[in-house]
Structure formats: C-alpha cells, structure tokens
Enzyme design. Structure first.
Site, PDB file in Angstrom:
ATOM      1  N   ASP A 231      67.396 -62.022-150.508  1.00 30.36           N
ATOM      2  CA  ASP A 231      66.262 -60.846-150.671  1.00 30.36           C
ATOM      3  C   ASP A 231      65.009 -61.739-150.701  1.00 30.36           C
ATOM      4  O   ASP A 231      64.780 -62.860-150.508  1.00 30.36           O
ATOM      5  CB  ASP A 231      66.459 -60.540-152.175  1.00 30.36           C
TER       6      ASP A 231
ATOM      7  N   HIS B 184      62.611 -60.222-141.739  1.00 30.13           N
ATOM      8  CA  HIS B 184      63.787 -59.891-141.162  1.00 30.13           C
ATOM      9  C   HIS B 184      64.154 -60.894-140.282  1.00 30.13           C
ATOM     10  O   HIS B 184      65.286 -61.623-140.165  1.00 30.13           O
ATOM     11  CB  HIS B 184      64.115 -58.462-141.108  1.00 30.13           C
TER      12      HIS B 184
ATOM     13  N   LEU C 231      85.162 -72.048-141.526  1.00 31.25           N
ATOM     14  CA  LEU C 231      84.454 -71.121-142.701  1.00 31.25           C
ATOM     15  C   LEU C 231      84.826 -69.750-142.427  1.00 31.25           C
ATOM     16  O   LEU C 231      84.861 -69.344-141.392  1.00 31.25           O
ATOM     17  CB  LEU C 231      82.972 -71.525-142.567  1.00 31.25           C
TER      18      LEU C 231
END
Ligand code: IPE
Ligand code: IPE
Ligand code: MG
Length: 252
Positions: A26, A43, A137
């Site tokens: 965020d 973004h 991962l």
C-alpha cells in the site's frame, strides 16, 4: 490443540525465518502525490518494489510470498486508474514470467477470476501452468481478491459437495474449509506486512491470518526493498508466538 494450530507450529522455521510472508503493498498513490507525480507513476514504481522484494525473498530463502495486488474493492477506483493497474499487471506477467520461471518461482493466483478480462485470465492460467513444477519460491498474487469472498467461495464448494452427497454436514470442519480456499496447498502466513502507514487488513487473507504476526511499516510501497524486508523480519524474529498457549520459554 487443533490439527490446524499444530500444523502452524510445524511450519514455523527453527531459524526464525518465516515460511510464508504476506504483504499488503500500500501507498503507491500517496508516494506519487507527494512528489507531484501522477498516481500511475506510483503504481509503476510499485512494480519495481515487487521485483526487488521477490529477489530478496529468494535470497533470504523464504518459501512462500503472497502479495495483494488488486482487491475486489479496488473496482471502486476511477476507471483510468483501474486501466493503469490492469495494464501494469499484464505487463508484469508478460515481461517477468520467463525470468521468474528461470529463477524457480512458482506463480499462483488467488481471487475471483469471473468478471476479470479474458486476456488477463489467460495470462494467469499460462503463468500458473508454465511455473507449476518450480520449487524455489511460491509467489502468490492476490488479484481481484477479497478475503470474505474467498471464504464464501470455499463455503460454496463445500455446500456443492454436501448437496452431491460427497460430504456430510458433520464433515464441514475448519480443516475442510481451509482445504477449499483458493490456494489450499499454501501454509498460513507467519508474517503479514503492510506498508503505507495504515494499520488495517482491508479484507486480505482473513481466514489465513488468524495467527500471523502483523508488522505495519510507514514506508510507502515504492520505497520497499531488501532493507525494509530485513527490518520486518528482524521485528518478526523478536515476537513470541504463543497460539493461545504459553511462551516457549515458560512452557519448557
Ligand atoms: C496500493 O497503493 C496499490 C493498490 C491498492 C492497487 P494505493 O493505490 O492504495 O496507494 P494509496 O494508499 O492511495 O497511497
Ligand atoms: C489494499 O489497499 C489493497 C491492495 C494493496 C491491493 P487499499 O488502498 O485498497 O486499502 P484501503 O482502501 O486503504 O483500506
Ligand atoms: Mg491504499
């Protein structure tokens, strides 16, 4: 102790590194606005932060990383911002899929696929398919994701099995519900990090964070990277996870 809690304990690595880190990425918009830049630039820089964080997670040896990239509530944003976010998401998968695959990253998406553009869903399917056997991962991307909606989906899947006679109502347990969540093979997060200074969950992984350690970071997501991840891991390693019991020290 229920099976679920004993499972969570088994999953706590002995060296203090969390097995699963979840991140609410965020603060992109505020990062940009403070610099007089359009939110879209925030973004874009957020994607760079994601790249740095994935790299760091691999270096550190974290097996599971879940990131909140678009919530089911984010559709309430202006159309132009939604278009920017969708464009960035597609570009990220297209540009990074090969490299993620080479790095042994297994991609998994959680969230509601119905209602998402067909080209985005096709990319998600391809990314999951190509990387399905990777083991370094597991990168879980929460996209068009809401925690309540995910629990409702799991309940619906169970209800369908009960209606079909494959399961009895008495067999609807915590374990069964967990097994019908979007990525049921992924263990619950040990550590949940939220950047951007807000201290709330915003409908993220509601079921799975039952016993996660929460770390709230003031830095905006575009500022995040290895250093900030290490700092959050240091806070985590100092926490005493009790799961409703006593501290490990006093129970010895
Ligand atoms: C997080 O940054 C990215 C998404 C929610 C998609 P925000 O866009 O929420 O940034 P702030 O919170 O407005 O600063
Ligand atoms: C949470 O951030 C969703 C993502 C990071 C994708 P929001 O910015 O949407 O959350 P609120 O509105 O501050 O609760
Ligand atoms: Mg926000």
């Amino acid at each position: 102790m229920s099976d679920q809690h004993s499972k969570a304990r088994q999953h706590s690595p002995k060296d203090g590194t969390p097995r699963h880190v979840a991140i609410i990425m965020d603060g992109n918009g505020r990062w940009a606005e403070r610099r007089g830049l359009p939110r879209a630039e925030g973004h874009r820089q957020g994607v760079e932060a994601l790249r740095r964080t994935v790299k760091a997670a691999i270096e550190i040896g974290i097996p599971y990383l879940t990131v909140y990239s678009f919530s089911s509530e984010n559709w309430s944003r202006p159309r132009s911002e939604i278009a920017d976010l969708m464009g960035l998401f597609k570009r990220y998968i297209r540009r990074d899929l090969a490299e993620l695959h080479r790095g042994g990253v297994k991609l998994r998406m959680i969230g509601e696929r119905a209602g998402v553009d067909a080209d985005v869903v096709a990319l998600i399917d391809e990314a999951e398919q190509v990387t399905r056997a990777n083991e370094t991962l597991t990168l879980v991307i929460a996209f068009n994701y809401g925690g309540r909606a995910e629990i409702a989906r799991a309940a619906r899947r169970l209800a369908e099995k009960v209606a079909a006679g494959a399961l009895s109502p008495g067999e609807v347990t915590e374990e069964q519900l967990a097994a019908h969540l979007d990525a049921s093979e992924v263990p619950d997060p040990d550590l949940l990090i939220r950047t951007g200074g807000e201290e709330r969950i915003s409908n993220f992984l509601l079921w799975q964070v039952a016993y996660a350690e929460l770390v709230f970071v003031d830095a905006f997501w575009p500022e995040f990277g290895k250093e900030q991840l290490d700092a959050a891991l240091a806070i985590y390693s100092g926490r005493d996870r009790r799961y409703g019991g006593l501290t490990q020290r006093s129970s010895r």
